[in-house]
Design a protein around this motif. Structure first.
Motif, PDB file in Angstrom:
ATOM      1  N   LYS A   1      12.938 -20.807  -9.590  1.00  0.00           N
ATOM      2  CA  LYS A   1      12.549 -20.251  -8.305  1.00  0.00           C
ATOM      3  C   LYS A   1      13.138 -18.859  -8.103  1.00  0.00           C
ATOM      4  CE  LYS A   1      11.911 -24.698  -5.989  1.00  0.00           C
ATOM      5  NZ  LYS A   1      12.322 -25.572  -4.877  1.00  0.00           N
ATOM      6  N   THR A   2      14.357 -18.657  -8.579  1.00  0.00           N
ATOM      7  CA  THR A   2      14.995 -17.344  -8.482  1.00  0.00           C
ATOM      8  C   THR A   2      15.412 -16.899  -9.876  1.00  0.00           C
ATOM      9  OG1 THR A   2      17.189 -18.293  -8.108  1.00  0.00           O
ATOM     10  CG2 THR A   2      15.831 -17.849  -6.172  1.00  0.00           C
TER      11      THR A   2
ATOM     12  N   LEU B   1      11.693 -16.186 -19.268  1.00  0.00           N
ATOM     13  CA  LEU B   1      12.477 -16.490 -18.070  1.00  0.00           C
ATOM     14  C   LEU B   1      12.057 -15.638 -16.871  1.00  0.00           C
ATOM     15  CD1 LEU B   1      15.967 -16.776 -19.795  1.00  0.00           C
ATOM     16  CD2 LEU B   1      14.455 -18.627 -19.088  1.00  0.00           C
ATOM     17  N   MET B   2      11.585 -14.433 -17.118  1.00  0.00           N
ATOM     18  CA  MET B   2      11.177 -13.554 -16.010  1.00  0.00           C
ATOM     19  C   MET B   2       9.786 -13.883 -15.482  1.00  0.00           C
ATOM     20  SD  MET B   2      12.375  -9.684 -16.903  1.00  0.00           S
ATOM     21  CE  MET B   2      14.096  -9.211 -16.956  1.00  0.00           C
ATOM     22  N   ASP B   3       8.896 -14.255 -16.370  1.00  0.00           N
ATOM     23  CA  ASP B   3       7.485 -14.422 -15.993  1.00  0.00           C
ATOM     24  C   ASP B   3       7.303 -15.749 -15.256  1.00  0.00           C
ATOM     25  OD1 ASP B   3       4.788 -14.087 -15.751  1.00  0.00           O
ATOM     26  OD2 ASP B   3       4.326 -14.741 -17.785  1.00  0.00           O
ATOM     27  N   ARG B   4       7.501 -15.716 -13.963  1.00  0.00           N
ATOM     28  CA  ARG B   4       7.413 -16.935 -13.162  1.00  0.00           C
ATOM     29  C   ARG B   4       6.016 -17.179 -12.610  1.00  0.00           C
ATOM     30  NH1 ARG B   4      12.221 -15.513  -9.181  1.00  0.00           N
ATOM     31  NH2 ARG B   4      11.384 -13.434  -9.600  1.00  0.00           N
ATOM     32  N   HIS B   5       5.087 -16.239 -12.840  1.00  0.00           N
ATOM     33  CA  HIS B   5       3.730 -16.388 -12.310  1.00  0.00           C
ATOM     34  C   HIS B   5       2.677 -16.266 -13.408  1.00  0.00           C
ATOM     35  CE1 HIS B   5       6.205 -15.122  -8.819  1.00  0.00           C
ATOM     36  NE2 HIS B   5       5.423 -15.951  -8.150  1.00  0.00           N
ATOM     37  N   ASP B   6       3.095 -16.427 -14.638  1.00  0.00           N
ATOM     38  CA  ASP B   6       2.163 -16.443 -15.785  1.00  0.00           C
ATOM     39  C   ASP B   6       1.319 -15.173 -15.853  1.00  0.00           C
ATOM     40  OD1 ASP B   6       3.008 -19.020 -16.548  1.00  0.00           O
ATOM     41  OD2 ASP B   6       1.642 -19.930 -15.108  1.00  0.00           O
ATOM     42  N   ASN B   7       1.972 -14.036 -15.756  1.00  0.00           N
ATOM     43  CA  ASN B   7       1.272 -12.758 -15.864  1.00  0.00           C
ATOM     44  C   ASN B   7       1.366 -12.139 -17.258  1.00  0.00           C
ATOM     45  OD1 ASN B   7       0.400 -12.489 -13.095  1.00  0.00           O
ATOM     46  ND2 ASN B   7       2.549 -12.166 -12.572  1.00  0.00           N
ATOM     47  N   ARG B   8       2.216 -12.697 -18.116  1.00  0.00           N
ATOM     48  CA  ARG B   8       2.481 -12.045 -19.394  1.00  0.00           C
ATOM     49  C   ARG B   8       1.228 -11.953 -20.260  1.00  0.00           C
ATOM     50  NH1 ARG B   8       6.785 -14.725 -23.267  1.00  0.00           N
ATOM     51  NH2 ARG B   8       5.912 -16.416 -22.034  1.00  0.00           N
ATOM     52  N   ALA B   9       0.417 -13.005 -20.240  1.00  0.00           N
ATOM     53  CA  ALA B   9      -0.799 -12.988 -21.067  1.00  0.00           C
ATOM     54  C   ALA B   9      -1.730 -11.858 -20.644  1.00  0.00           C
ATOM     55  CB  ALA B   9      -1.513 -14.332 -20.978  1.00  0.00           C
TER      56      ALA B   9
ATOM     57  N   LEU C   1       6.574  -5.176 -26.546  1.00  0.00           N
ATOM     58  CA  LEU C   1       7.468  -6.048 -25.787  1.00  0.00           C
ATOM     59  C   LEU C   1       8.292  -5.262 -24.772  1.00  0.00           C
ATOM     60  CD1 LEU C   1       8.672  -8.392 -28.686  1.00  0.00           C
ATOM     61  CD2 LEU C   1       7.078  -8.959 -26.857  1.00  0.00           C
ATOM     62  N   LEU C   2       8.710  -4.062 -25.130  1.00  0.00           N
ATOM     63  CA  LEU C   2       9.443  -3.229 -24.173  1.00  0.00           C
ATOM     64  C   LEU C   2       8.552  -2.843 -22.989  1.00  0.00           C
ATOM     65  CD1 LEU C   2      11.291  -1.019 -26.789  1.00  0.00           C
ATOM     66  CD2 LEU C   2      12.403  -2.528 -25.135  1.00  0.00           C
ATOM     67  N   TYR C   3       7.308  -2.533 -23.272  1.00  0.00           N
ATOM     68  CA  TYR C   3       6.361  -2.241 -22.193  1.00  0.00           C
ATOM     69  C   TYR C   3       6.181  -3.458 -21.286  1.00  0.00           C
ATOM     70  CZ  TYR C   3       1.715  -2.050 -20.058  1.00  0.00           C
ATOM     71  OH  TYR C   3       0.665  -2.134 -19.191  1.00  0.00           O
ATOM     72  N   THR C   4       6.050  -4.625 -21.897  1.00  0.00           N
ATOM     73  CA  THR C   4       5.901  -5.842 -21.104  1.00  0.00           C
ATOM     74  C   THR C   4       7.143  -6.098 -20.256  1.00  0.00           C
ATOM     75  OG1 THR C   4       4.492  -6.770 -22.849  1.00  0.00           O
ATOM     76  CG2 THR C   4       5.383  -8.311 -21.237  1.00  0.00           C
ATOM     77  N   SER C   5       8.327  -5.782 -20.796  1.00  0.00           N
ATOM     78  CA  SER C   5       9.563  -5.964 -20.022  1.00  0.00           C
ATOM     79  C   SER C   5       9.546  -5.099 -18.771  1.00  0.00           C
ATOM     80  CB  SER C   5      10.776  -5.612 -20.886  1.00  0.00           C
ATOM     81  OG  SER C   5      10.854  -6.434 -22.021  1.00  0.00           O
ATOM     82  N   LEU C   6       9.180  -3.841 -18.931  1.00  0.00           N
ATOM     83  CA  LEU C   6       9.103  -2.960 -17.764  1.00  0.00           C
ATOM     84  C   LEU C   6       8.077  -3.460 -16.753  1.00  0.00           C
ATOM     85  CD1 LEU C   6       9.209   0.473 -19.627  1.00  0.00           C
ATOM     86  CD2 LEU C   6      10.979  -0.424 -18.105  1.00  0.00           C
ATOM     87  N   ALA C   7       6.936  -3.919 -17.246  1.00  0.00           N
ATOM     88  CA  ALA C   7       5.896  -4.409 -16.339  1.00  0.00           C
ATOM     89  C   ALA C   7       6.341  -5.665 -15.601  1.00  0.00           C
ATOM     90  CB  ALA C   7       4.614  -4.671 -17.125  1.00  0.00           C
ATOM     91  N   LEU C   8       6.996  -6.592 -16.293  1.00  0.00           N
ATOM     92  CA  LEU C   8       7.443  -7.830 -15.643  1.00  0.00           C
ATOM     93  C   LEU C   8       8.529  -7.560 -14.616  1.00  0.00           C
ATOM     94  CD1 LEU C   8       7.489 -10.373 -18.620  1.00  0.00           C
ATOM     95  CD2 LEU C   8       5.913 -10.313 -16.687  1.00  0.00           C
ATOM     96  N   ILE C   9       9.436  -6.638 -14.905  1.00  0.00           N
ATOM     97  CA  ILE C   9      10.444  -6.276 -13.905  1.00  0.00           C
ATOM     98  C   ILE C   9       9.761  -5.698 -12.672  1.00  0.00           C
ATOM     99  CG2 ILE C   9      12.382  -4.734 -13.424  1.00  0.00           C
ATOM    100  CD1 ILE C   9      13.213  -4.987 -16.325  1.00  0.00           C
ATOM    101  N   THR C  10       8.751  -4.904 -12.891  1.00  0.00           N
ATOM    102  CA  THR C  10       8.013  -4.329 -11.765  1.00  0.00           C
ATOM    103  C   THR C  10       7.342  -5.408 -10.935  1.00  0.00           C
ATOM    104  OG1 THR C  10       7.583  -2.367 -13.114  1.00  0.00           O
ATOM    105  CG2 THR C  10       6.234  -2.654 -11.141  1.00  0.00           C
ATOM    106  N   ILE C  11       6.755  -6.396 -11.593  1.00  0.00           N
ATOM    107  CA  ILE C  11       6.029  -7.449 -10.880  1.00  0.00           C
ATOM    108  C   ILE C  11       6.979  -8.408 -10.180  1.00  0.00           C
ATOM    109  CG2 ILE C  11       4.487  -9.426 -11.186  1.00  0.00           C
ATOM    110  CD1 ILE C  11       3.246  -7.906 -13.558  1.00  0.00           C
TER     111      ILE C  11
END
Length: 821
Positions: free
Chosen positions: A450-451, A486-494, A550-560
């Motif tokens: 949740k957090t 662990l960061m992708d809590r809303h299944d946006n990575r795909a 993967l680095l790009y995805t990390s930045l995007a997931l932190i943003t989301i």
């Protein structure tokens, strides 16, 4: 023909004997005399005290007929016994049962298959009878041994062999049913009995496995198959046996399975072993599943020196057992499973490293290569088992397992890990790092917290990010993938897969929620650490396309998931710093890596500009991308990560319109209400102990601030230049950090001791003097900041390592963060 007695002698014989003699006809082909059998049955029911004598006399006649090979009369005697057993249920039947079992034993001992089958059928009928009172003296040792031997019949005639084996299996089934329902049922679970029963059943089950090699979930056999096929009948009996097992005797039923599989070398290939343990796990009660898992782990320890394929076969069996047990009760074996698997993972890597070091030229080299491939099979099996087991655990247990595995990952220069790597060497240590991170990746798959604090607590985040500084691109990839899980809590990575310029981010239908207070606190505490690892990860010389993705995805997931306005500004600062580092090229990166960083920055700024939806910001980013498409396509991910992309010779001569400019970004964001003061402060990664512990060259080896005054300017009288003489001893002292930790501990101890024992007046006086010193130094800095330069060309240049940022007038300098030591 039986011997006939005269009428006078017959009248003097006991009545029960006369009744027994009358049921036998002159010609055995005529079968049992039914009328006389009814009389005998009525007599036995009316006078139950005579049952033991009737049984003894019938046993005497049957023994004589067996010896004389009078099979017809033997059949009649057994039919009579069966009818008497079915009709009489008084307490006096106990002695009669002893005579009955004696007669069945006589038949089983005979060498004629028909008599053996006859005795087995009678015993099965007897086993289905529920006796009123238990028998405390009756034992079935002989029957267990005899039926087990029949299960291994090697008769030359296939039909007779099958018939005998079926009789043996049905006999074992009868013994199990009879003893389990008896109050003395514990006797059948003794090891001497299980060591005969279980292998006999497995021997027959193995035939059907060889015939059709089925490895799917066990299906319920039909009634016809049970009667005709010994393999199906044995499987059904095996299920029934395990279904009746209890807490105290479960292990006695499972251990013979390992002995049978070892003796017949059925771990490689292991289809039959998998089939057996699927039957076991589906047949036993769910709360006993952990017993079976413990036995498999124990057997894996016992066979740890066997060939890799045997160990892989056992681990595959463990995986199947865990897959079934994870749906029910797993019990206290969670940590034991992981600890044992990680221990065998280390052993496998050690064996692999020894084979590589000990391999010689020629055939030995081929053998070492073969063993190496086999060890990889073992390692993959272990990782699959860890991942599957971990992914099926509840969240609270999965968090513990994540910490447990992370504590095993060795990091160069530290001793915090708990895995023995003394025998592995550098290559083996790297291999175990990759294996453990792959295991962690599978455990974290599908984990939804949740957090973010729950998913990435400080005790887990710090050791997780340590391998991201290693000189190994695969390690860094695994760390980033774990963080994404662990960061992708809303299944946006795909939706973010692959680094590219997204024309319209709204088409991705990104799912996000409002940033909660816990996530905001997490970014305030750990944000700089995340930025630092992304920044340093972009500048590694061995990066491949996947690392940039993967680095790009990390930045995007932190943003989301974690970005508020403050975090967005920090991320933009980070992107601009990456762009500047690619242009300045302080680490002498190849042109491909420099263009890769530029492409990553373009992809991310395009994403973040559309996410925050500031029109002026989007317009600036779009314009730069449009110009790059026409003039410098190698600055875009669609081109640089494509095969045979033309690279420029240098980046310094490019037009500034190809770059994202800080002043225009600040202007566009400031107009939309963002606090953009921090954009003017260049991003510099923090210096931590990880730079000393890791085996990579940090770009922040030194951090210095120096004031450079051009020749035409006049130095201020208030500015004192303190230049330390650089000598060999000074460099040696700066490099040698072996005693730094001890010195720091000693300093802390002295400070604590002083505050505990020193007088209050002395402590107060010292604090006052330090406060005055701080006030004086602060006044000097503020005076330097506010006073205009002595000449128009007076500038202040900030140097960090090899990076030199643009010089700015002294009076425009700001000091947002002031640290006085």
């Amino acid at each position: 023909m039986p011997t006939r007695v005269c009428c006078c002698c017959s009248a003097l014989r006991p009545r029960y004997k006369r009744l027994v003699d009358n049921i036998f006809p002159e010609d055995p082909k005529d079968g049992l005399v039914k009328a006389d059998m009814e009389k005998l049955t009525f007599y036995a029911v009316s006078a139950p005290e005579k049952l033991d004598r009737i049984g003894s006399y019938l046993a005497e006649r049957l023994s004589r007929d067996v010896v004389r090979h009078r099979s017809g009369y033997v059949l009649i005697a057994m039919e009579a016994l069966d009818q008497l057993l079915m009709a009489c249920h008084s307490q006096s039947i106990k002695p009669f049962v002893e005579s009955f079992l004696h007669m069945v034993a006589k038949l089983l001992e005979s060498g004629e298959p028909k008599l053996q089958v006859l005795g087995t059928n009678s015993f099965v009928k007897f086993a289905n009878i529920e006796e009123d009172t238990p028998s405390y003296h009756r034992r079935y040792d002989f029957f267990v041994s005899r039926f087990s031997a029949m299960c291994h019949s090697c008769h030359s005639d296939p039909e007779i062999r099958t018939e005998i084996r079926i009789a043996g299996i049905r006999g074992i089934q009868g013994v199990v049913r009879k003893t389990v329902n008896d109050e003395l049922r514990a006797t059948i679970w003794e090891p001497q009995h299980m060591d005969k029963i279980v292998p006999s059943l497995l021997f027959n089950m193995q035939k059907i496995e060889e015939a059709d090699s089925r490895i799917g979930p066990p299906s319920s056999p039909s009634a016809a198959d049970k009667e005709e096929n010994p393999a199906v009948l044995a499987e059904n009996c095996f299920r029934e046996l395990l279904g009746r097992a209890t807490f105290g005797n479960m292990n006695n039923a499972v251990r013979p399975v390992f002995a049978h599989l070892d003796h017949h070398k059925l771990w490689d290939p292991n289809e039959f072993a998998v089939h057996c343990f699927k039957i076991i796990m589906y047949s036993i009660q769910a709360q006993y599943s952990h017993h079976v898992i413990q036995e498999i782990l124990g057997h894996l320890d016992a066979r740890k020196k066997d060939s890799p394929r045997v160990r892989a076969g056992i681990i595959q069996v463990l995986l199947e057992a865990v897959a079934i047990a994870a749906k029910g009760s797993i019990g206290p074996t969670v940590l034991e499973v992981f600890n044992t698997l990680l221990k065998h993972l280390r052993l496998s890597v050690e064996f692999e490293a020894n084979d590589l070091q000990g391999g010689s030229v020629g055939s030995a080299n081929l053998n070492a290569s073969s063993k190496d491939n086999d060890e990889k099979i073992v390692q993959n099996a272990i990782i699959q088992t860890i991942g599957f087991f971990g992914s099926n655990l509840p969240d609270y247990q999965r968090s513990e397992i994540m910490m447990f595995i992370m504590g095993k990952v060795p990091v160069f220069g530290t001793s915090t890990h708990t895995l023995d790597i003394s025998q592995l060497g550098d290559l083996g240590t790297r291999r175990i790092q990759i294996m453990l991170l792959r295991s962690l990746l599978m455990v974290t798959s599908g984990y939804k917290a949740k957090t973010i604090v729950t998913a990435l607590p400080g005790s887990f985040l710090d050791p997780l990010l340590s391998p991201s500084l290693m000189e190994d691109y695969e390690l860094r990839q695994l760390v980033l993938e774990v963080m994404h899980n662990l960061m992708d809590r809303h299944d946006n990575r795909a939706k973010l897969r692959g680094i590219r310029i997204i024309p319209d981010v709204a088409d991705l239908k990104i799912k996000r929620e409002k940033i909660c207070r816990q996530d905001t606190s997490f970014m305030k505490k750990n944000g700089q650490q995340l930025y630092r690892h992304i920044y340093l990860g972009c500048k590694e010389e061995d990066n491949v396309q996947k690392n940039y993705e993967l680095l790009y995805t990390s930045l995007a997931l932190i943003t989301i998931e974690l970005a508020n306005e403050e975090v967005v500004i920090d991320l933009i600062r980070l992107a601009i710093a990456l762009q500047d580092s690619a242009i300045i090229n302080e680490d002498n990166l190849p042109m491909f890596h420099r263009c890769g960083i530029m492409a990553l920055v373009a992809a991310y700024l395009n994403f973040v500009s559309q996410m925050i939806a500031v029109p002026a910001f989007c317009q600036h980013v779009s314009k730069v991308i449009e110009i790059r498409t026409m003039e410098a396509p190698y600055f875009l991910p669609e081109h640089i990560f494509r095969d045979k992309c033309m690279l420029p010779k240098s980046l310094e001569k490019h037009d500034k319109n190809l770059y994202f400019l800080t002043n225009k970004i600040a202007e566009s964001l400031g107009g939309s209400g963002y606090s953009v003061e921090r954009l003017s402060v260049p991003y510099v990664p923090q210096v931590t102990d990880e730079d000393r512990l890791s085996r990579r060259k940090s770009i922040v080896d030194t951090v210095s601030i120096q004031v450079d005054i051009l020749p035409n300017s006049v130095p201020s009288d208030d500015v004192v230049s303190n230049t330390e003489e650089i000598t060999f001893e000074a460099l040696k002292k700066a490099i040698d950090t072996s005693g730094m930790e001890e010195q720091e501990k000693e300093k802390r101890r002295l400070v604590i001791e002083k505050f505990q024992k020193a007088p209050f007046e002395e402590i107060a006086a010292q604090c006052e003097s330090k406060a005055n010193l701080l006030h004086d130094r602060l006044a000097q800095i503020l005076e330097l900041t506010i006073r205009p330069p002595p000449s128009p060309s007076g500038t202040l240049t900030i140097t960090s390592g090899h990076a030199q940022y643009q010089s700015v007038p002294v009076y425009e300098m700001k000091f947002p963060d002031l640290c006085v030591y």
